[in-house]
Motif scaffolding. Structure first.
Motif, PDB file in Angstrom:
ATOM      1  N   GLU A  41       0.836  -1.205   0.000  1.00 34.89           N
ATOM      2  CA  GLU A  41       0.000   0.000   0.000  1.00 34.89           C
ATOM      3  C   GLU A  41       0.874   1.259   0.000  1.00 34.89           C
ATOM      4  OE1 GLU A  41      -3.193   2.058   3.006  1.00 34.89           O
ATOM      5  OE2 GLU A  41      -3.160  -0.117   2.851  1.00 34.89           O
ATOM      6  N   ILE A  42       1.913   1.271   0.817  1.00 31.67           N
ATOM      7  CA  ILE A  42       2.804   2.430   0.884  1.00 31.67           C
ATOM      8  C   ILE A  42       3.621   2.549  -0.401  1.00 31.67           C
ATOM      9  CG2 ILE A  42       4.723   3.462   2.163  1.00 31.67           C
ATOM     10  CD1 ILE A  42       3.686   2.023   4.641  1.00 31.67           C
ATOM     11  N   ALA A  43       3.934   1.421  -1.037  1.00 26.92           N
ATOM     12  CA  ALA A  43       4.762   1.430  -2.251  1.00 26.92           C
ATOM     13  C   ALA A  43       4.073   2.138  -3.407  1.00 26.92           C
ATOM     14  CB  ALA A  43       5.108   0.000  -2.644  1.00 26.92           C
ATOM     15  N   LYS A  44       2.765   2.331  -3.338  1.00 24.77           N
ATOM     16  CA  LYS A  44       2.044   3.029  -4.402  1.00 24.77           C
ATOM     17  C   LYS A  44       2.291   4.528  -4.381  1.00 24.77           C
ATOM     18  CE  LYS A  44      -1.648  -0.374  -4.387  1.00 24.77           C
ATOM     19  NZ  LYS A  44      -3.052  -0.625  -4.050  1.00 24.77           N
ATOM     20  N   ARG A  45       2.820   5.033  -3.281  1.00 29.80           N
ATOM     21  CA  ARG A  45       3.082   6.463  -3.170  1.00 29.80           C
ATOM     22  C   ARG A  45       4.206   6.873  -4.109  1.00 29.80           C
ATOM     23  NH1 ARG A  45       2.410   8.437   2.837  1.00 29.80           N
ATOM     24  NH2 ARG A  45       3.931   9.911   2.079  1.00 29.80           N
ATOM     25  N   LYS A  46       4.213   8.133  -4.512  1.00 28.90           N
ATOM     26  CA  LYS A  46       5.204   8.633  -5.458  1.00 28.90           C
ATOM     27  C   LYS A  46       6.362   9.354  -4.782  1.00 28.90           C
ATOM     28  CE  LYS A  46       2.734   7.398  -8.978  1.00 28.90           C
ATOM     29  NZ  LYS A  46       3.011   6.098  -9.557  1.00 28.90           N
ATOM     30  N   ASP A  47       6.377   9.401  -3.458  1.00 25.04           N
ATOM     31  CA  ASP A  47       7.420  10.143  -2.759  1.00 25.04           C
ATOM     32  C   ASP A  47       8.539   9.205  -2.302  1.00 25.04           C
ATOM     33  OD1 ASP A  47       6.060   8.784  -0.846  1.00 25.04           O
ATOM     34  OD2 ASP A  47       5.599  10.508   0.405  1.00 25.04           O
ATOM     35  N   SER A  48       9.438   9.735  -1.501  1.00 25.16           N
ATOM     36  CA  SER A  48      10.581   8.938  -1.065  1.00 25.16           C
ATOM     37  C   SER A  48      10.169   7.838  -0.093  1.00 25.16           C
ATOM     38  CB  SER A  48      11.642   9.837  -0.424  1.00 25.16           C
ATOM     39  OG  SER A  48      11.105  10.507   0.691  1.00 25.16           O
ATOM     40  N   LEU A  49       9.056   8.010   0.604  1.00 23.97           N
ATOM     41  CA  LEU A  49       8.567   6.945   1.481  1.00 23.97           C
ATOM     42  C   LEU A  49       8.089   5.748   0.651  1.00 23.97           C
ATOM     43  CD1 LEU A  49       8.336   6.567   4.501  1.00 23.97           C
ATOM     44  CD2 LEU A  49       5.986   7.321   4.354  1.00 23.97           C
ATOM     45  N   GLY A  50       7.465   6.019  -0.486  1.00 25.40           N
ATOM     46  CA  GLY A  50       7.085   4.947  -1.395  1.00 25.40           C
ATOM     47  C   GLY A  50       8.302   4.234  -1.955  1.00 25.40           C
ATOM     48  N   ARG A  51       9.343   4.998  -2.231  1.00 22.08           N
ATOM     49  CA  ARG A  51      10.580   4.381  -2.721  1.00 22.08           C
ATOM     50  C   ARG A  51      11.189   3.479  -1.658  1.00 22.08           C
ATOM     51  NH1 ARG A  51      15.115   8.377  -3.950  1.00 22.08           N
ATOM     52  NH2 ARG A  51      13.231   9.603  -4.063  1.00 22.08           N
ATOM     53  N   ALA A  52      11.133   3.901  -0.399  1.00 19.27           N
ATOM     54  CA  ALA A  52      11.655   3.072   0.688  1.00 19.27           C
ATOM     55  C   ALA A  52      10.843   1.786   0.830  1.00 19.27           C
ATOM     56  CB  ALA A  52      11.641   3.860   1.994  1.00 19.27           C
ATOM     57  N   ALA A  53       9.529   1.882   0.648  1.00 19.40           N
ATOM     58  CA  ALA A  53       8.681   0.690   0.723  1.00 19.40           C
ATOM     59  C   ALA A  53       8.969  -0.257  -0.435  1.00 19.40           C
ATOM     60  CB  ALA A  53       7.209   1.089   0.741  1.00 19.40           C
ATOM     61  N   ARG A  54       9.192   0.299  -1.626  1.00 19.63           N
ATOM     62  CA  ARG A  54       9.536  -0.553  -2.770  1.00 19.63           C
ATOM     63  C   ARG A  54      10.878  -1.248  -2.550  1.00 19.63           C
ATOM     64  NH1 ARG A  54       6.925   3.741  -5.198  1.00 19.63           N
ATOM     65  NH2 ARG A  54       8.838   4.897  -5.638  1.00 19.63           N
ATOM     66  N   LEU A  55      11.833  -0.552  -1.959  1.00 18.48           N
ATOM     67  CA  LEU A  55      13.116  -1.171  -1.641  1.00 18.48           C
ATOM     68  C   LEU A  55      12.923  -2.279  -0.608  1.00 18.48           C
ATOM     69  CD1 LEU A  55      16.202  -1.285  -1.866  1.00 18.48           C
ATOM     70  CD2 LEU A  55      16.288   0.428  -0.054  1.00 18.48           C
ATOM     71  N   ALA A  56      12.077  -2.043   0.385  1.00 15.44           N
ATOM     72  CA  ALA A  56      11.816  -3.072   1.402  1.00 15.44           C
ATOM     73  C   ALA A  56      11.196  -4.311   0.773  1.00 15.44           C
ATOM     74  CB  ALA A  56      10.903  -2.505   2.487  1.00 15.44           C
ATOM     75  N   LEU A  57      10.286  -4.120  -0.175  1.00 16.71           N
ATOM     76  CA  LEU A  57       9.698  -5.267  -0.872  1.00 16.71           C
ATOM     77  C   LEU A  57      10.751  -6.006  -1.693  1.00 16.71           C
ATOM     78  CD1 LEU A  57       6.299  -3.776  -2.041  1.00 16.71           C
ATOM     79  CD2 LEU A  57       6.627  -5.666  -0.446  1.00 16.71           C
ATOM     80  N   THR A  58      11.638  -5.258  -2.326  1.00 23.05           N
ATOM     81  CA  THR A  58      12.707  -5.873  -3.101  1.00 23.05           C
ATOM     82  C   THR A  58      13.620  -6.696  -2.199  1.00 23.05           C
ATOM     83  OG1 THR A  58      12.657  -4.068  -4.691  1.00 23.05           O
ATOM     84  CG2 THR A  58      14.647  -5.423  -4.642  1.00 23.05           C
ATOM     85  N   LEU A  59      13.972  -6.140  -1.048  1.00 18.09           N
ATOM     86  CA  LEU A  59      14.857  -6.852  -0.129  1.00 18.09           C
ATOM     87  C   LEU A  59      14.169  -8.084   0.449  1.00 18.09           C
ATOM     88  CD1 LEU A  59      16.523  -3.853   1.723  1.00 18.09           C
ATOM     89  CD2 LEU A  59      17.431  -5.228  -0.152  1.00 18.09           C
ATOM     90  N   ARG A  60      12.859  -8.004   0.683  1.00 16.19           N
ATOM     91  CA  ARG A  60      12.116  -9.192   1.132  1.00 16.19           C
ATOM     92  C   ARG A  60      12.153 -10.268   0.060  1.00 16.19           C
ATOM     93  NH1 ARG A  60       8.162  -7.934   5.623  1.00 16.19           N
ATOM     94  NH2 ARG A  60       7.430 -10.059   5.579  1.00 16.19           N
ATOM     95  N   GLY A  61      12.035  -9.851  -1.200  1.00 12.31           N
ATOM     96  CA  GLY A  61      12.081 -10.806  -2.293  1.00 12.31           C
ATOM     97  C   GLY A  61      13.440 -11.479  -2.394  1.00 12.31           C
ATOM     98  N   LEU A  62      14.511 -10.732  -2.142  1.00  8.95           N
ATOM     99  CA  LEU A  62      15.843 -11.327  -2.150  1.00  8.95           C
ATOM    100  C   LEU A  62      15.988 -12.355  -1.037  1.00  8.95           C
ATOM    101  CD1 LEU A  62      18.120  -8.210  -2.789  1.00  8.95           C
ATOM    102  CD2 LEU A  62      17.516 -10.029  -4.387  1.00  8.95           C
ATOM    103  N   ARG A  63      15.280 -12.121   0.059  1.00 13.42           N
ATOM    104  CA  ARG A  63      15.330 -13.035   1.190  1.00 13.42           C
ATOM    105  C   ARG A  63      14.412 -14.242   0.956  1.00 13.42           C
ATOM    106  NH1 ARG A  63      14.272 -10.433   6.946  1.00 13.42           N
ATOM    107  NH2 ARG A  63      12.159 -11.016   6.463  1.00 13.42           N
ATOM    108  N   GLY A  64      13.495 -14.112  -0.008  1.00 16.81           N
ATOM    109  CA  GLY A  64      12.621 -15.229  -0.353  1.00 16.81           C
ATOM    110  C   GLY A  64      11.324 -15.261   0.420  1.00 16.81           C
ATOM    111  N   GLU A  65      10.784 -14.081   0.809  1.00 14.86           N
ATOM    112  CA  GLU A  65       9.574 -14.059   1.607  1.00 14.86           C
ATOM    113  C   GLU A  65       8.376 -13.465   0.887  1.00 14.86           C
ATOM    114  OE1 GLU A  65       9.726 -12.465   5.445  1.00 14.86           O
ATOM    115  OE2 GLU A  65      11.333 -13.755   6.122  1.00 14.86           O
ATOM    116  N   ALA A  66       8.609 -12.600  -0.076  1.00 15.36           N
ATOM    117  CA  ALA A  66       7.473 -11.944  -0.720  1.00 15.36           C
ATOM    118  C   ALA A  66       6.866 -12.912  -1.681  1.00 15.36           C
ATOM    119  CB  ALA A  66       7.908 -10.673  -1.438  1.00 15.36           C
TER     120      ALA A  66
END
Length: 66
Positions: A41-66
């Motif tokens: 939900e936060i990743a849909k934002r266009k600001d830097s907080l959305g970018r941080a959420a997208r990075l968190a999702l990416t890092l979760r994917g690298l860990r194999g959880e998303a």
């Protein structure tokens, strides 16, 4: 190998503080991680907080959880 993850996180902890302030305890799992639904939900934002959420999702994917 360069430390790209440490350099990509500009302000550590601000995403957790935002989730705690807006969503409260419901924003976190039992283990203390941010819920994936909240991150998406936060990743849909266009600001830097959305970018941080997208990075968190990416890092979760690298860990194999998303």
């Amino acid at each position: 190998m360069r430390r790209w993850i440490q350099e990509a996180v500009k302000r550590p902890g601000r995403l957790r503080r935002y989730v705690a302030r807006v969503y409260g305890q419901e924003g976190f799992t039992q283990r203390g991680t941010i819920r994936v639904e909240v991150l998406r939900e936060i990743a849909k934002r266009k600001d830097s907080l959305g970018r941080a959420a997208r990075l968190a999702l990416t890092l979760r994917g690298l860990r194999g959880e998303a």
